[in-house]
Design a protein around this motif. Structure first.
Motif, PDB file in Angstrom:
ATOM      1  N   GLU A 115      -3.515 143.909  20.362  1.00  0.00           N
ATOM      2  CA  GLU A 115      -4.903 144.204  20.033  1.00  0.00           C
ATOM      3  C   GLU A 115      -5.692 144.559  21.301  1.00  0.00           C
ATOM      4  O   GLU A 115      -5.702 143.799  22.270  1.00  0.00           O
ATOM      5  N   ILE A 116      -6.354 145.718  21.264  1.00  0.00           N
ATOM      6  CA  ILE A 116      -7.164 146.182  22.379  1.00  0.00           C
ATOM      7  C   ILE A 116      -8.567 146.470  21.865  1.00  0.00           C
ATOM      8  O   ILE A 116      -8.739 147.231  20.911  1.00  0.00           O
ATOM      9  N   GLY A 117      -9.568 145.837  22.467  1.00  0.00           N
ATOM     10  CA  GLY A 117     -10.922 146.067  21.993  1.00  0.00           C
ATOM     11  C   GLY A 117     -11.949 145.363  22.843  1.00  0.00           C
ATOM     12  O   GLY A 117     -11.659 144.868  23.939  1.00  0.00           O
ATOM     13  N   ALA A 118     -13.166 145.284  22.325  1.00  0.00           N
ATOM     14  CA  ALA A 118     -14.254 144.666  23.075  1.00  0.00           C
ATOM     15  C   ALA A 118     -15.344 144.198  22.115  1.00  0.00           C
ATOM     16  O   ALA A 118     -15.483 144.719  21.002  1.00  0.00           O
ATOM     17  N   LEU A 119     -16.108 143.211  22.572  1.00  0.00           N
ATOM     18  CA  LEU A 119     -17.246 142.685  21.839  1.00  0.00           C
ATOM     19  C   LEU A 119     -18.537 142.923  22.616  1.00  0.00           C
ATOM     20  O   LEU A 119     -18.539 142.837  23.850  1.00  0.00           O
ATOM     21  N   TYR A 120     -19.595 143.180  21.897  1.00  0.00           N
ATOM     22  CA  TYR A 120     -20.943 143.180  22.453  1.00  0.00           C
ATOM     23  C   TYR A 120     -21.562 141.849  22.043  1.00  0.00           C
ATOM     24  O   TYR A 120     -21.722 141.575  20.846  1.00  0.00           O
ATOM     25  N   LYS A 121     -21.872 140.987  23.018  1.00  0.00           N
ATOM     26  CA  LYS A 121     -22.293 139.618  22.737  1.00  0.00           C
ATOM     27  C   LYS A 121     -23.750 139.389  23.143  1.00  0.00           C
ATOM     28  O   LYS A 121     -24.187 139.847  24.203  1.00  0.00           O
ATOM     29  N   VAL A 122     -24.453 138.651  22.293  1.00  0.00           N
ATOM     30  CA  VAL A 122     -25.834 138.268  22.555  1.00  0.00           C
ATOM     31  C   VAL A 122     -25.908 136.750  22.576  1.00  0.00           C
ATOM     32  O   VAL A 122     -25.329 136.074  21.715  1.00  0.00           O
ATOM     33  N   TYR A 123     -26.636 136.192  23.573  1.00  0.00           N
ATOM     34  CA  TYR A 123     -26.769 134.748  23.745  1.00  0.00           C
ATOM     35  C   TYR A 123     -28.202 134.318  23.400  1.00  0.00           C
ATOM     36  O   TYR A 123     -29.077 134.317  24.256  1.00  0.00           O
ATOM     37  N   PRO A 124     -28.464 133.939  22.141  1.00  0.00           N
ATOM     38  CA  PRO A 124     -29.835 133.554  21.775  1.00  0.00           C
ATOM     39  C   PRO A 124     -30.262 132.211  22.346  1.00  0.00           C
ATOM     40  O   PRO A 124     -31.453 131.965  22.548  1.00  0.00           O
ATOM     41  N   PHE A 125     -29.277 131.319  22.611  1.00  0.00           N
ATOM     42  CA  PHE A 125     -29.616 129.995  23.124  1.00  0.00           C
ATOM     43  C   PHE A 125     -28.444 129.435  23.910  1.00  0.00           C
ATOM     44  O   PHE A 125     -27.364 129.182  23.366  1.00  0.00           O
ATOM     45  N   GLU A 126     -28.638 129.253  25.221  1.00  0.00           N
ATOM     46  CA  GLU A 126     -27.619 128.700  26.115  1.00  0.00           C
ATOM     47  C   GLU A 126     -26.267 129.354  25.862  1.00  0.00           C
ATOM     48  O   GLU A 126     -26.137 130.562  25.947  1.00  0.00           O
ATOM     49  N   GLY A 127     -25.234 128.541  25.532  1.00  0.00           N
ATOM     50  CA  GLY A 127     -23.897 129.095  25.362  1.00  0.00           C
ATOM     51  C   GLY A 127     -23.610 129.654  23.982  1.00  0.00           C
ATOM     52  O   GLY A 127     -22.544 130.240  23.744  1.00  0.00           O
ATOM     53  N   LEU A 128     -24.546 129.489  23.043  1.00  0.00           N
ATOM     54  CA  LEU A 128     -24.360 130.035  21.700  1.00  0.00           C
ATOM     55  C   LEU A 128     -24.404 131.553  21.753  1.00  0.00           C
ATOM     56  O   LEU A 128     -25.289 132.137  22.370  1.00  0.00           O
ATOM     57  N   ASN A 129     -23.439 132.208  21.107  1.00  0.00           N
ATOM     58  CA  ASN A 129     -23.409 133.662  21.154  1.00  0.00           C
ATOM     59  C   ASN A 129     -22.957 134.265  19.835  1.00  0.00           C
ATOM     60  O   ASN A 129     -22.180 133.677  19.083  1.00  0.00           O
ATOM     61  N   LEU A 130     -23.490 135.452  19.583  1.00  0.00           N
ATOM     62  CA  LEU A 130     -23.120 136.264  18.428  1.00  0.00           C
ATOM     63  C   LEU A 130     -22.499 137.554  18.950  1.00  0.00           C
ATOM     64  O   LEU A 130     -23.006 138.147  19.914  1.00  0.00           O
ATOM     65  N   GLY A 131     -21.416 137.989  18.312  1.00  0.00           N
ATOM     66  CA  GLY A 131     -20.733 139.176  18.808  1.00  0.00           C
ATOM     67  C   GLY A 131     -20.365 140.157  17.725  1.00  0.00           C
ATOM     68  O   GLY A 131     -20.124 139.780  16.571  1.00  0.00           O
ATOM     69  N   PHE A 132     -20.328 141.418  18.111  1.00  0.00           N
ATOM     70  CA  PHE A 132     -19.876 142.487  17.223  1.00  0.00           C
ATOM     71  C   PHE A 132     -19.069 143.465  18.055  1.00  0.00           C
ATOM     72  O   PHE A 132     -19.431 143.796  19.178  1.00  0.00           O
ATOM     73  N   GLY A 133     -17.938 143.919  17.491  1.00  0.00           N
ATOM     74  CA  GLY A 133     -17.114 144.857  18.233  1.00  0.00           C
ATOM     75  C   GLY A 133     -16.060 145.500  17.363  1.00  0.00           C
ATOM     76  O   GLY A 133     -16.113 145.439  16.131  1.00  0.00           O
ATOM     77  N   ALA A 134     -15.091 146.112  18.012  1.00  0.00           N
ATOM     78  CA  ALA A 134     -14.014 146.801  17.310  1.00  0.00           C
ATOM     79  C   ALA A 134     -12.709 146.600  18.078  1.00  0.00           C
ATOM     80  O   ALA A 134     -12.714 146.511  19.311  1.00  0.00           O
ATOM     81  N   PHE A 135     -11.601 146.532  17.325  1.00  0.00           N
ATOM     82  CA  PHE A 135     -10.285 146.328  17.918  1.00  0.00           C
ATOM     83  C   PHE A 135      -9.275 147.275  17.279  1.00  0.00           C
ATOM     84  O   PHE A 135      -9.274 147.486  16.063  1.00  0.00           O
ATOM     85  N   TYR A 136      -8.418 147.826  18.135  1.00  0.00           N
ATOM     86  CA  TYR A 136      -7.314 148.666  17.668  1.00  0.00           C
ATOM     87  C   TYR A 136      -6.022 147.901  17.870  1.00  0.00           C
ATOM     88  O   TYR A 136      -5.725 147.450  18.984  1.00  0.00           O
ATOM     89  N   GLY A 137      -5.256 147.738  16.777  1.00  0.00           N
ATOM     90  CA  GLY A 137      -4.008 146.992  16.847  1.00  0.00           C
ATOM     91  C   GLY A 137      -2.804 147.914  16.836  1.00  0.00           C
ATOM     92  O   GLY A 137      -2.577 148.639  15.860  1.00  0.00           O
ATOM     93  N   ILE A 138      -2.021 147.880  17.904  1.00  0.00           N
ATOM     94  CA  ILE A 138      -0.795 148.679  17.988  1.00  0.00           C
ATOM     95  C   ILE A 138       0.339 147.873  17.357  1.00  0.00           C
ATOM     96  O   ILE A 138       0.645 146.761  17.792  1.00  0.00           O
ATOM     97  N   SER A 139       0.962 148.420  16.321  1.00  0.00           N
ATOM     98  CA  SER A 139       2.011 147.713  15.594  1.00  0.00           C
ATOM     99  C   SER A 139       3.253 147.543  16.468  1.00  0.00           C
ATOM    100  O   SER A 139       3.788 148.516  17.013  1.00  0.00           O
ATOM    101  N   LEU A 140       3.724 146.308  16.594  1.00  0.00           N
ATOM    102  CA  LEU A 140       4.901 145.998  17.411  1.00  0.00           C
ATOM    103  C   LEU A 140       6.137 145.697  16.572  1.00  0.00           C
ATOM    104  O   LEU A 140       7.251 145.711  17.093  1.00  0.00           O
ATOM    105  N   SER A 141       5.940 145.403  15.285  1.00  0.00           N
ATOM    106  CA  SER A 141       7.080 145.054  14.424  1.00  0.00           C
ATOM    107  C   SER A 141       6.891 145.663  13.035  1.00  0.00           C
ATOM    108  O   SER A 141       6.683 144.940  12.058  1.00  0.00           O
ATOM    109  N   PRO A 142       6.965 146.982  12.919  1.00  0.00           N
ATOM    110  CA  PRO A 142       6.652 147.649  11.654  1.00  0.00           C
ATOM    111  C   PRO A 142       7.645 147.388  10.529  1.00  0.00           C
ATOM    112  O   PRO A 142       7.326 147.632   9.361  1.00  0.00           O
TER     113      PRO A 142
END
Length: 232
Positions: A115-142
């Motif tokens: 899985e290769i991807g990234a998240l865009y994370k927002v920290y509304p309070f201290e260490g609490l975070n909300l994230g949204f992103g996308a991931f591309y999964g390369i099949s290793l065992s089809p």
């Protein structure tokens, strides 16, 4: 891969620009468990085979693991971060069949992905975070498929498993990711995610007369524990 490389370059450049104030990039490892499911599998497998008409075929998700490397790039003087990740995921799915004659079998799909991807994370309070992103999964065992039945004491299981391996191919996955996490000051991270698949992950081989091509999309829940090392 190009997307990940661009994110890494961006984070490195941004950190260098503000190195005189503080270091904003951390990195670490994460490991957790997942529950995954692929939809519409019975419909794809039954296809045009009329011998399945008087039978019950059900699919259920399975548990697996997910883990790998992440890099957290906090944007200077904000509550926002970009987090590229490189993960290994191992998932499973089973299809159970039984009919009025007493025949039963279990078909298992055991797929692994890089899985290769990234998240865009927002920290509304201290260490609490909300994230949204996308991931591309390369099949290793089809073609990692298992098959067990009660037919003739399992005499035909090997040949039938080969039939399914030839007829069904695990494909690459692409999913949107929604995350809720918390980061402790001691560098421990807790992360709850849902990956919503938007791509067909099971391809039927054209040489098989019985299977039909269908939209078999994945859905994955994950809970992981991460550890951030000291900052670069």
């Amino acid at each position: 891969m190009k997307v990940l490389l661009h994110l890494l370059i961006f984070c490195s450049f941004f950190n260098a620009a503000h190195a005189q104030n503080e270091t904003n990039i951390t990195y670490g490892l994460k490991l957790g468990g997942i529950y995954s499911k692929i939809n519409n599998l019975p419909e794809s497998i039954k296809g045009r085979d009329n011998t399945f008409d008087n039978s019950i075929m059900e699919s259920k998700g399975g548990y697996g693991i997910e883990g790998g490397f992440f890099m957290n790039c906090k944007l200077y003087d904000t509550r926002v971060a970009i987090q590229p990740e490189l993960l290994f995921r191992q998932s499973s799915q089973t299809v159970n069949y039984h009919d009025t004659t007493g025949k039963e079998f279990e078909l298992g799909l055991h797929y692994s992905y890089l899985e290769i991807g990234a998240l865009y994370k927002v920290y509304p309070f201290e260490g609490l975070n909300l994230g949204f992103g996308a991931f591309y999964g390369i099949s290793l065992s089809p073609n990692n498929i298992t098959y067990t039945s009660n037919e003739a004491g399992g005499m035909y299981d090997v040949a039938t498993r080969q039939f399914y391996q030839d007829g069904l191919d695990g494909a690459d996955d692409f999913s949107l990711c929604f995350a809720l996490g918390y980061e402790l000051h001691q560098s421990i991270h807790f992360d709850l995610r849902y990956y919503l698949g938007v791509k067909d992950v099971v391809k039927s081989n054209a040489s098989s007369f019985q299977f039909i091509e269908n939209q078999n999309k994945s859905g994955v829940f994950s809970f992981s524990l991460g550890y951030s090392f000291h900052q670069w």
